[in-house]
Write a protein that holds these residues in place. Structure first.
Motif, PDB file in Angstrom:
ATOM      1  N   PHE A 125       0.905  -1.279  -0.019  1.00 56.64           N
ATOM      2  CA  PHE A 125      -0.027   0.059  -0.023  1.00 56.64           C
ATOM      3  C   PHE A 125       0.939   0.997  -0.109  1.00 56.64           C
ATOM      4  CE2 PHE A 125      -2.572  -3.194   2.103  1.00 56.64           C
ATOM      5  CZ  PHE A 125      -3.703  -3.112   1.339  1.00 56.64           C
TER       6      PHE A 125
ATOM      7  N   ASN B 133       3.850   1.032   2.136  1.00 58.04           N
ATOM      8  CA  ASN B 133       3.874  -0.133   3.168  1.00 58.04           C
ATOM      9  C   ASN B 133       3.846  -1.251   2.539  1.00 58.04           C
ATOM     10  OD1 ASN B 133       3.187  -1.482   5.405  1.00 58.04           O
ATOM     11  ND2 ASN B 133       0.951  -0.349   5.825  1.00 58.04           N
TER      12      ASN B 133
ATOM     13  N   ALA C 208       2.580  -4.621   3.217  1.00 57.53           N
ATOM     14  CA  ALA C 208       1.573  -5.312   3.942  1.00 57.53           C
ATOM     15  C   ALA C 208       1.974  -6.889   4.114  1.00 57.53           C
ATOM     16  CB  ALA C 208       0.133  -5.127   3.801  1.00 57.53           C
TER      17      ALA C 208
ATOM     18  N   PRO D  66       0.649 -11.753  14.703  1.00 56.24           N
ATOM     19  CA  PRO D  66       0.435 -10.429  15.563  1.00 56.24           C
ATOM     20  C   PRO D  66      -0.584  -9.695  14.683  1.00 56.24           C
ATOM     21  CG  PRO D  66       2.626 -10.618  15.225  1.00 56.24           C
ATOM     22  CD  PRO D  66       1.837 -11.813  14.632  1.00 56.24           C
ATOM     23  N   ASN D  67      -1.476  -8.604  15.250  1.00 57.70           N
ATOM     24  CA  ASN D  67      -2.164  -7.686  14.727  1.00 57.70           C
ATOM     25  C   ASN D  67      -1.087  -7.001  13.698  1.00 57.70           C
ATOM     26  OD1 ASN D  67      -4.683  -7.948  15.717  1.00 57.70           O
ATOM     27  ND2 ASN D  67      -4.176  -6.778  17.335  1.00 57.70           N
ATOM     28  N   GLY D  68      -1.573  -6.838  12.377  1.00 61.60           N
ATOM     29  CA  GLY D  68      -0.961  -6.074  11.454  1.00 61.60           C
ATOM     30  C   GLY D  68      -0.004  -6.888  10.441  1.00 61.60           C
ATOM     31  N   ALA D  69       0.022  -8.083  10.945  1.00 59.35           N
ATOM     32  CA  ALA D  69       0.984  -9.339  10.153  1.00 59.35           C
ATOM     33  C   ALA D  69       0.668  -9.362   8.640  1.00 59.35           C
ATOM     34  CB  ALA D  69       1.015 -10.483  10.820  1.00 59.35           C
ATOM     35  N   GLY D  70      -0.346  -8.945   8.275  1.00 60.03           N
ATOM     36  CA  GLY D  70      -0.770  -9.006   6.916  1.00 60.03           C
ATOM     37  C   GLY D  70      -1.879 -10.221   6.838  1.00 60.03           C
TER      38      GLY D  70
ATOM     39  N   THR E   4      -5.371 -10.568   7.104  1.00 55.79           N
ATOM     40  CA  THR E   4      -6.405 -10.215   6.550  1.00 55.79           C
ATOM     41  C   THR E   4      -6.251  -9.696   4.795  1.00 55.79           C
ATOM     42  OG1 THR E   4      -7.673  -9.535   8.392  1.00 55.79           O
ATOM     43  CG2 THR E   4      -8.569  -8.446   6.286  1.00 55.79           C
TER      44      THR E   4
ATOM     45  N   TYR F 288      -8.295  -7.239  -3.341  1.00 58.41           N
ATOM     46  CA  TYR F 288      -7.240  -6.225  -3.839  1.00 58.41           C
ATOM     47  C   TYR F 288      -6.450  -7.078  -4.815  1.00 58.41           C
ATOM     48  CZ  TYR F 288      -7.288  -4.188   0.867  1.00 58.41           C
ATOM     49  OH  TYR F 288      -8.017  -3.363   2.314  1.00 58.41           O
TER      50      TYR F 288
ATOM     51  N   GLN G 243     -13.767 -10.083   9.204  1.00 59.09           N
ATOM     52  CA  GLN G 243     -13.594 -10.104  10.545  1.00 59.09           C
ATOM     53  C   GLN G 243     -14.458  -9.298  11.235  1.00 59.09           C
ATOM     54  OE1 GLN G 243      -9.220  -8.834  10.421  1.00 59.09           O
ATOM     55  NE2 GLN G 243      -9.432  -8.321  12.952  1.00 59.09           N
TER      56      GLN G 243
HETATM   57  N1  LIG Z   1      -6.492  -0.964   2.494  1.00 59.88           N
HETATM   58  C1  LIG Z   1      -5.327  -0.730   3.029  1.00 59.88           C
HETATM   59  N2  LIG Z   1      -4.825   0.573   2.866  1.00 59.88           N
HETATM   60  C2  LIG Z   1      -3.538   0.916   3.468  1.00 59.88           C
HETATM   61  N3  LIG Z   1      -2.813  -0.129   4.342  1.00 59.88           N
HETATM   62  C3  LIG Z   1      -3.371  -1.256   4.521  1.00 59.88           C
HETATM   63  C4  LIG Z   1      -4.931  -1.591   4.130  1.00 59.88           C
HETATM   64  N4  LIG Z   1      -5.208  -2.680   4.610  1.00 59.88           N
HETATM   65  C5  LIG Z   1      -4.283  -3.292   5.229  1.00 59.88           C
HETATM   66  N5  LIG Z   1      -3.180  -2.186   5.375  1.00 59.88           N
HETATM   67  C6  LIG Z   1      -2.125  -2.389   6.195  1.00 59.88           C
HETATM   68  O1  LIG Z   1      -1.433  -3.592   5.856  1.00 59.88           O
HETATM   69  C7  LIG Z   1      -0.812  -3.985   7.151  1.00 59.88           C
HETATM   70  C8  LIG Z   1      -1.397  -5.522   7.446  1.00 59.88           C
HETATM   71  O2  LIG Z   1      -2.868  -5.391   7.897  1.00 59.88           O
HETATM   72  P1  LIG Z   1      -3.861  -6.482   8.157  1.00 59.88           P
HETATM   73  O3  LIG Z   1      -3.648  -7.365   6.791  1.00 59.88           O
HETATM   74  O4  LIG Z   1      -5.116  -5.800   8.312  1.00 59.88           O
HETATM   75  O5  LIG Z   1      -3.091  -7.347   9.205  1.00 59.88           O
HETATM   76  P2  LIG Z   1      -3.792  -8.416  10.186  1.00 59.88           P
HETATM   77  O6  LIG Z   1      -5.001  -8.978   9.505  1.00 59.88           O
HETATM   78  O7  LIG Z   1      -2.797  -9.535  10.274  1.00 59.88           O
HETATM   79  O8  LIG Z   1      -4.091  -7.798  11.494  1.00 59.88           O
HETATM   80  C9  LIG Z   1      -1.129  -2.863   8.126  1.00 59.88           C
HETATM   81  O9  LIG Z   1       0.113  -2.433   8.244  1.00 59.88           O
HETATM   82  C10 LIG Z   1      -2.131  -2.200   7.420  1.00 59.88           C
HETATM   83  O10 LIG Z   1      -2.132  -0.838   8.243  1.00 59.88           O
END
Ligand SMILES: Nc1ncnc2c1ncn2[C@@H]1O[C@H](COP(=O)(O)OP(=O)(O)O)[C@@H](O)[C@H]1O
Ligand SMILES: [Mg+2]
Length: 244
Positions: free
Chosen positions: A15, A18, A20, A39-43, A45, A55, A87
């Motif tokens: 993104f 970033n 992800a 962990p949260n933010g691992a990627g 979702t 996506y 989720q």
């Molecule tokens: N639509 C988006 N736009 C920008 N960043 C995103 C988007 N979706 C997820 N991210 C980023 O991708 C990373 C992984 O997020 P996510 O996949 O939600 O993690 P998880 O489900 O493991 O908690 C995070 O840093 C999040 O901020």
């Protein structure tokens, strides 16, 4: 013969700046219950969103049932037999429980009566028959999660991707969902399961991939994952493995 139904090959999703999801590869066997943890933010979702067509991937390929799916739309991926839960469950609150499940069923039939039959069958399979006529918005979270399962099961999927389907549930509710997941697998579907509750993950999954900061940290059977020092340090450390 059981073979692979899903191949994730060097998938990256950025993104902007970033990263992800970074160069993730793994394969899921048919009729497996496959855990995706981290962990949260691992990627986790984000990877689901890439697999299910929400996506586009930045690079890499995703093969489902011998077809490349990473340029397809979500509805096209669904028609190939893949369904996902969200989720944050979001049933259409002003429709009934039955109508919500019928929406899933309309992806496999145009005939209202058939959709209703499928919905009735799937509501029974998750134990929600008594709630069919209630407004979906009135259900407590535990039952909304079951409704979400019934809705995706009504699409008659070969593969289900479950994003924290046990999130926010108590032990009894979690056990109920795990029982349904096992039954669904025993009927022949493959399940990829994002979950934080390690007890739930290790009790139900045949195989697990651990993501951390978008990268694959480990892959293996539950007993290997729970003993892996890197996994313990990155993820299990916070008191869940008090011996370490
Ligand atoms: N639509 C988006 N736009 C920008 N960043 C995103 C988007 N979706 C997820 N991210 C980023 O991708 C990373 C992984 O997020 P996510 O996949 O939600 O993690 P998880 O489900 O493991 O908690 C995070 O840093 C999040 O901020
Ligand atoms: Mg997530």
């Amino acid at each position: 013969m059981i073979g692979h139904i899903l191949h994730i090959n060097h998938v990256c999703k950025n993104f902007g700046g970033n990263v992800a999801v970074s160069d993730i590869s793994f394969s899921v066997d048919e009729k497996q219950i496959f855990g995706l943890i981290g962990p949260n933010g691992a990627g986790k979702t984000t990877l689901f969103n890439c697999i299910t067509g929400f996506y586009p991937v930045t690079s890499g390929t995703i093969i489902f049932d011998n077809k490349k799916i990473n340029n397809l739309r979500p509805d096209q991926v669904c028609h190939l037999g893949m369904a996902r839960t969200w989720q944050r469950v979001k049933p259409l609150g002003s429709l009934t429980v039955l109508e919500n499940v019928m929406i899933g069923a309309f992806s496999v039939t145009n005939v209202t009566r058939e959709a209703e039959e499928i919905a009735i069958e799937q509501l029974a399979s998750v134990g929600l028959s008594d709630y069919a006529a209630k407004f979906a918005g009135s259900l407590p979270i535990g039952l909304k999660k079951k409704l979400e399962l019934a809705r995706v099961l009504a699409t008659r999927p070969k593969m289900l991707l479950l994003d924290e389907i046990c999130g926010g549930l108590n032990h009894t509710e979690t056990d109920g969902i795990l029982t349904i997941i096992r039954e669904v697998r025993n009927k022949g579907a493959t399940i990829v399961f994002i979950e934080h509750d390690m007890k739930a993950v290790t009790s139900i999954c045949d195989s697990i991939v651990v993501l951390n900061s978008g990268e694959k940290l480990a892959e293996g059977r539950p007993e290997e994952i729970t003993k892996n020092p890197e996994v313990i340090a990155a993820y299990l450390g916070g008191g869940q493995n008090a011996n370490d």
